[in-house]
Structure formats: C-alpha cells, structure tokens
Design a protein around this motif. Structure first.
Motif, mmCIF file in Angstrom:
data_model
loop_
_atom_site.group_PDB
_atom_site.id
_atom_site.type_symbol
_atom_site.label_atom_id
_atom_site.label_comp_id
_atom_site.label_asym_id
_atom_site.label_seq_id
_atom_site.Cartn_x
_atom_site.Cartn_y
_atom_site.Cartn_z
ATOM 1 N N SER A 36 0.944 -1.165 0.203
ATOM 2 C CA SER A 36 0.011 -0.248 0.087
ATOM 3 C C SER A 36 0.701 1.159 0.009
ATOM 4 C CB SER A 36 -0.876 -0.067 1.310
ATOM 5 O OG SER A 36 -0.209 -0.070 2.503
ATOM 6 N N GLY A 37 2.137 1.060 0.186
ATOM 7 C CA GLY A 37 3.128 2.108 0.119
ATOM 8 C C GLY A 37 3.373 2.705 1.458
ATOM 9 N N ASN A 38 2.785 2.055 2.557
ATOM 10 C CA ASN A 38 2.837 2.683 3.968
ATOM 11 C C ASN A 38 4.268 2.881 4.587
ATOM 12 O OD1 ASN A 38 2.873 -0.393 3.816
ATOM 13 N ND2 ASN A 38 2.892 -0.290 5.796
ATOM 14 N N LEU A 39 5.146 2.184 4.038
ATOM 15 C CA LEU A 39 6.416 2.549 4.632
ATOM 16 C C LEU A 39 7.101 3.489 3.742
ATOM 17 C CD1 LEU A 39 8.314 -0.873 5.175
ATOM 18 C CD2 LEU A 39 7.949 0.935 6.784
ATOM 19 N N ALA A 40 7.124 3.522 2.460
ATOM 20 C CA ALA A 40 7.492 4.497 1.694
ATOM 21 C C ALA A 40 6.849 5.870 1.959
ATOM 22 C CB ALA A 40 7.280 4.078 0.078
ATOM 23 N N ILE A 41 5.498 5.887 1.876
ATOM 24 C CA ILE A 41 4.950 7.228 1.974
ATOM 25 C C ILE A 41 5.103 7.812 3.789
ATOM 26 C CG2 ILE A 41 2.547 8.405 2.422
ATOM 27 C CD1 ILE A 41 1.681 6.311 -0.073
ATOM 28 N N SER A 42 5.188 6.999 4.499
ATOM 29 C CA SER A 42 5.393 7.426 5.905
ATOM 30 C C SER A 42 6.923 8.089 5.768
ATOM 31 C CB SER A 42 5.429 6.474 6.978
ATOM 32 O OG SER A 42 4.046 5.711 6.721
ATOM 33 N N LEU A 43 7.927 7.292 5.354
ATOM 34 C CA LEU A 43 9.307 7.736 5.416
ATOM 35 C C LEU A 43 9.197 9.064 4.658
ATOM 36 C CD1 LEU A 43 11.057 4.493 4.874
ATOM 37 C CD2 LEU A 43 11.514 6.215 6.754
ATOM 38 N N ALA A 44 8.531 9.400 3.623
ATOM 39 C CA ALA A 44 8.538 10.506 2.631
ATOM 40 C C ALA A 44 7.913 11.646 3.328
ATOM 41 C CB ALA A 44 7.725 10.450 1.323
ATOM 42 N N HIS A 45 7.072 11.399 4.216
ATOM 43 C CA HIS A 45 6.130 12.312 5.056
ATOM 44 C C HIS A 45 7.124 12.809 6.087
ATOM 45 C CE1 HIS A 45 2.772 13.713 7.286
ATOM 46 N NE2 HIS A 45 2.027 13.857 6.229
ATOM 47 N N ALA A 46 7.812 11.819 6.671
ATOM 48 C CA ALA A 46 8.327 12.225 7.886
ATOM 49 C C ALA A 46 9.717 12.899 7.454
ATOM 50 C CB ALA A 46 8.779 10.950 8.994
ATOM 51 N N VAL A 47 10.330 12.667 6.473
ATOM 52 C CA VAL A 47 11.794 13.083 5.996
ATOM 53 C C VAL A 47 11.505 13.906 4.713
ATOM 54 C CG1 VAL A 47 14.137 12.491 5.614
ATOM 55 C CG2 VAL A 47 12.622 11.059 6.981
ATOM 56 N N PRO A 48 11.277 15.284 4.818
ATOM 57 C CA PRO A 48 11.036 16.098 3.680
ATOM 58 C C PRO A 48 12.098 16.071 2.540
ATOM 59 C CG PRO A 48 10.367 17.243 5.576
ATOM 60 C CD PRO A 48 11.086 16.190 6.107
#
Ligand SMILES: C[S@@+](CC[C@H](N)C(=O)[O-])C[C@H]1O[C@@H](n2cnc3c(N)ncnc32)[C@H](O)[C@@H]1O
Length: 291
Positions: free
Chosen positions: A130-142
């Motif tokens: 679902s992209g949960n890891l990729a997106i959470s990392l993108a969100h947390a690390v601009p």
C-alpha cells in the motif's frame, strides 16, 4: 424499521460474538462510525439517535461481511499506520503496527545521514504494498526522494493513490518488478533501504486464520518453506543498491532474526549488523550498515 445507534451496536456485538469474531465490540463500533462518517467516540454521545432503514441495512451488510471473516480494514477501505490513514484493498496487505518499527529506525537513520549530507536523501522501499513505509518515510523526512517497488501492479495502484492523498506524490516513484532488479542501473545508490517482504513459512501459512488466508494476498505473505526465499535473494542484491554508510532495514518473522543476521554477515560488505525488538519484545527488524 428505524433503530437507535445503541440498539444496533448491541445487536451487532452479540452477532459477532456468536460468530466467534475476535474483538466484536471494536469491530461493531468501527464499522458503524465509518458508515456514519463519525469519530468512534461520537457514537456514544449520540447513542439514542435513530438511524433510517437504509443506514440500518447498510450496517447489517457490513456486519454480515465481517461474520464471513472479511477484515474490518477491507470493509471500511482504510488502515491507520504511523498516524496516517492508508487506503487498502484486497490487492495489498493490511499494514501492521509492528511495521512502524521500520519507520522509527528509518527516520532515526535519516537524521544521522542528513547531518552529514546536504543533498536529497534517496530511499528505496522494496515490497511496498500500500506504500505505507515509503509514504510514511517521505512524510517524516521532507529531504527524502523515495522509490517504491512491488511485483504487484494492483498494489502499486493503491500506493499511488495513497501518495496523492498524503501529498508526497512528487517525491515518490513507483516501479513494478522483482525486488531491486528494476532499479539497479537507473538511479543513484540509496541512503536507506526498507523491505517488509513476505516471510510466512509454509507451515505457518497452513495454520493462519481464515480472516487472513482467505482475504489478504498470498503474494504478500508466503515466503516459502522457511519463509526466507525472498529475504535470502534480496540480501544478495542489497549491497549493489546501498550507498556507503547506507542502512538496510528488514522486517522478519518471530524466529528469523538470527538467520537473517547470519545471512547479512556472510554476504559481507557491512560494518555493523543488528536487531531491533518490537513492542511485544519480538526480534522484528534486522538492520545492516554498508561499509
Ligand atoms: C508483507 S507485504 C508488505 C507490504 C507493505 N510494505 C507493508 O509493510 O505492509 C510484502 C509485499 O511484497 C510484495 N512482493 C512479493 N514478492 C515480491 C518480489 N519478488 N518483488 C517485489 N515485491 C514483492 C507483495 O506484493 C507485497 O506487497
């Protein structure tokens, strides 16, 4: 016939309990709150409110689906992960809370990396679902630029949708393919590589409850006889895609951490290899830092 929220909840909990469904109260509340587009707590502030027959029928249909074993998350179409709401369909695994450990350690590593590097930070997530890891990392690390790979085209459609709703689509790319093979020669090496690959053993798969086995994708869960078919192959590939000082973070099953540590040490090329425990005290993530 019109029924109140309180009456509907009482009956649903009884039906779910009778059907042997785990956590019947929570399921009944989540399914009703989502149907009425209310926070769960508001159900109790509005407990005497009557619902119209259409709403009652729609709720009964949801309870019936849950009684068949369908996970609540597929019925409502979302699951929370790292305090973000992710769309989920039967094409993707429902994100699990223990996987947040990879985000936590990924963010910690990103802070260290960014204290020494000024350029954008390239991150790879393999088996992205679902992209949960990729997106959470993108969100947390601009400062991150994230590549998410999955063998399933249908899963990548869900990941794409999630990236748009969390407004990180301009920093995340989705690629279909086997592990890290599709991106090997086309992008720079990565500062961080996360992978929650399938790791359920053949024997564990046989014993999994129907809620998982009949509804979640086998492609997301089954890792062969000892559960390590994909992780074993990925360990041989990861040194080629990691930058010097880059970190690989792998989620593993409850009895697999030691074997995966051994694999990484035998692979060579890493300065450090270690294990992190999840909140249940289980060795859940194996990491290695490239020389
Ligand atoms: C355990 S799920 C993890 C999904 C998501 N990253 C998470 O943490 O919830 C594993 C994912 O790996 C994908 N997958 C399975 N085999 C693969 C392969 N050979 N190459 C890339 N992805 C694969 C599945 O489609 C699935 O989405």
């Amino acid at each position: 016939m019109s029924q109140t929220i309180g009456e509907l909840l009482r009956r649903a909990v009884g039906d779910l309990q009778g059907g042997g469904i785990a956590e019947p109260q929570a399921a009944a509340e989540v399914l009703l709150a989502d149907l009425l587009d209310l926070p769960r707590l508001s159900l109790f502030l509005d407990i005497h409110r009557g619902l119209n027959p259409l709403q009652c029928d729609a709720y009964a249909a949801r309870i019936w689906r849950r009684l068949q074993g369908e996970p609540v998350q597929y019925i409502v179409g979302t699951q929370e992960f790292w305090s973000l709401s992710f769309a989920v369909t039967p094409a993707v695994l429902v994100p699990r809370p223990e996987t947040e450990l990879l985000v936590e350690y990924g963010v910690k590593h990103a802070r260290q990396w960014l204290s020494h590097h000024r350029a954008a930070m390239p991150v790879l997530d393999v088996g992205t679902g679902s992209g949960n890891l990729a997106i959470s990392l993108a969100h947390a690390v601009p400062q991150s630029r994230v590549w998410g790979v999955d063998i399933s085209w249908d899963a990548l459609q869900v990941a794409r949708l999630n990236a748009r709703s969390h407004t990180v689509a301009d920093r995340v790319r989705w690629i279909q393919g086997d592990l890290s093979t599709p991106i090997r020669k086309t992008v720079p090496t990565f500062a961080l590589c996360t992978a929650n690959l399938p790791y359920v053993t053949t024997a564990e798969w046989e014993r999994l409850p129907r809620d998982i086995k009949a509804y979640e994708p086998a492609l997301a869960l089954c890792g062969g006889e000892d559960g390590l078919d994909l992780i074993r192959r990925f360990v041989t590939m990861v040194p080629d895609v990691l930058a010097s000082g880059g970190l690989v973070l792998l989620e593993v099953g409850w009895q697999q951490a030691k074997t995966v540590v051994d694999m990484l040490e035998q692979q060579g090329g890493f300065i450090d290899v270690g294990v992190e425990r999840d909140l249940a005290g289980i060795d859940r993530a194996v990491w290695a830092r490239k020389r």
